[in-house]
Design an enzyme around this catalytic site. Structure first.
Site, PDB file in Angstrom:
ATOM      1  N   THR A  56      62.280  66.100  43.627  1.00 38.42           N
ATOM      2  CA  THR A  56      62.002  65.100  42.613  1.00 38.42           C
ATOM      3  C   THR A  56      60.602  64.537  42.823  1.00 38.42           C
ATOM      4  OG1 THR A  56      62.934  63.120  41.551  1.00 38.42           O
ATOM      5  CG2 THR A  56      62.956  63.166  43.953  1.00 38.42           C
ATOM      6  N   ASN A  57      60.146  63.725  41.901  1.00 37.82           N
ATOM      7  CA  ASN A  57      58.898  62.988  42.041  1.00 37.82           C
ATOM      8  C   ASN A  57      59.234  61.533  42.312  1.00 37.82           C
ATOM      9  OD1 ASN A  57      57.579  65.329  41.341  1.00 37.82           O
ATOM     10  ND2 ASN A  57      56.485  64.451  39.617  1.00 37.82           N
ATOM     11  N   LEU A  58      58.310  60.806  42.905  1.00 39.37           N
ATOM     12  CA  LEU A  58      58.528  59.379  43.140  1.00 39.37           C
ATOM     13  C   LEU A  58      58.183  58.599  41.880  1.00 39.37           C
ATOM     14  CD1 LEU A  58      57.031  58.781  46.689  1.00 39.37           C
ATOM     15  CD2 LEU A  58      59.438  58.739  46.020  1.00 39.37           C
TER      16      LEU A  58
END
Ligand code: C5P
Length: 215
Positions: A29-31
């Site tokens: 995932t991305n932050l």
């Protein structure tokens, strides 16, 4: 008092990260907390717009009178956005979309095999949602976001050209991730303008005013 600058307008917003599954229990995932996108949704609704918010996995309440569509992956976000993008006047892409996903999704949990061997994953590219909306013949007014750790203005301007959108909003990450305040840099064909550090709702209201003057 907020004048209804977006009365009668439809605004579509992506927010949050995307999650790209590797197997049933893992993924990349991305932050992104989604706070900026949710604040823009609220500010646009306050300004009189009819707002559709396409959200990746976040832990945030839906702003009042905002229609929310929850998705998980970049492909799902793309498929939720594209068919309805042209029916909106404005598209604001705040989502931190994962650029790549594992090329295959394992049906079952990948097990340690008792050796020292670690798995490696082939990746494939996700669709660029903002660029796809910007390519539509009857496209809405498109606003991109740029979260960079350095050279913000240069990267934001590069996205303006590469994605062919009229406005890119830069924020200096990752210091801003999950925080309630932020500093924005608006980059368009005419130049740059900074919106000074404020809470994300204050910035969102200012950004909505800026967008309204450009429609
Ligand atoms: O491509 P890059 O991450 O540099 O650009 C960021 C901008 O593009 C953000 O507005 C983001 O929401 C959007 N984007 C997108 N789909 C992607 C990647 C980025 O809509 N696959």
């Amino acid at each position: 008092f907020q004048p209804k600058l977006l009365a009668g307008r439809r605004v579509l917003i992506t927010a949050g990260p995307t999650f790209e599954a590797i197997d049933p229990v893992r993924g990349i995932t991305n932050l992104s907390s989604g706070k900026m996108g949710f604040a823009i949704a609220r500010a646009a609704q306050e300004a009189g717009a009819q707002v559709t918010l396409v959200a990746g996995p976040v832990h945030l309440p839906t702003p009042r009178h905002v229609q929310r569509i929850d998705v998980r992956s970049a492909q799902q976000m793309h498929d939720a956005v594209l068919p309805q993008a042209a029916a909106h006047d404005v598209f604001v892409a705040t989502a931190a979309v994962a650029d790549w996903r594992p090329a295959t999704l394992a049906e079952h949990k990948i097990k340690k095999d008792g050796t020292q061997r670690v798995p490696s994953f082939e990746m494939t590219e996700n669709p660029d949602i903002l660029a796809a909306v910007a390519r539509l013949p009857d496209r809405p007014y498109c606003v991109g976001f740029a979260a960079e750790s350095q050279d913000l203005a240069r990267h934001a301007r590069e996205k303006l050209v590469r994605k062919n959108v009229p406005l890119v909003v830069g924020n200096l990450g990752p210091a801003t991730f999950g925080r309630d305040d932020n500093t924005l840099l608006l980059v368009d064909a005419h130049g740059e303008r900074e919106i000074a550090t404020a809470d994300k709702l204050g910035l969102a209201r200012e950004l909505v005013r800026e967008i309204a003057t450009r429609l």
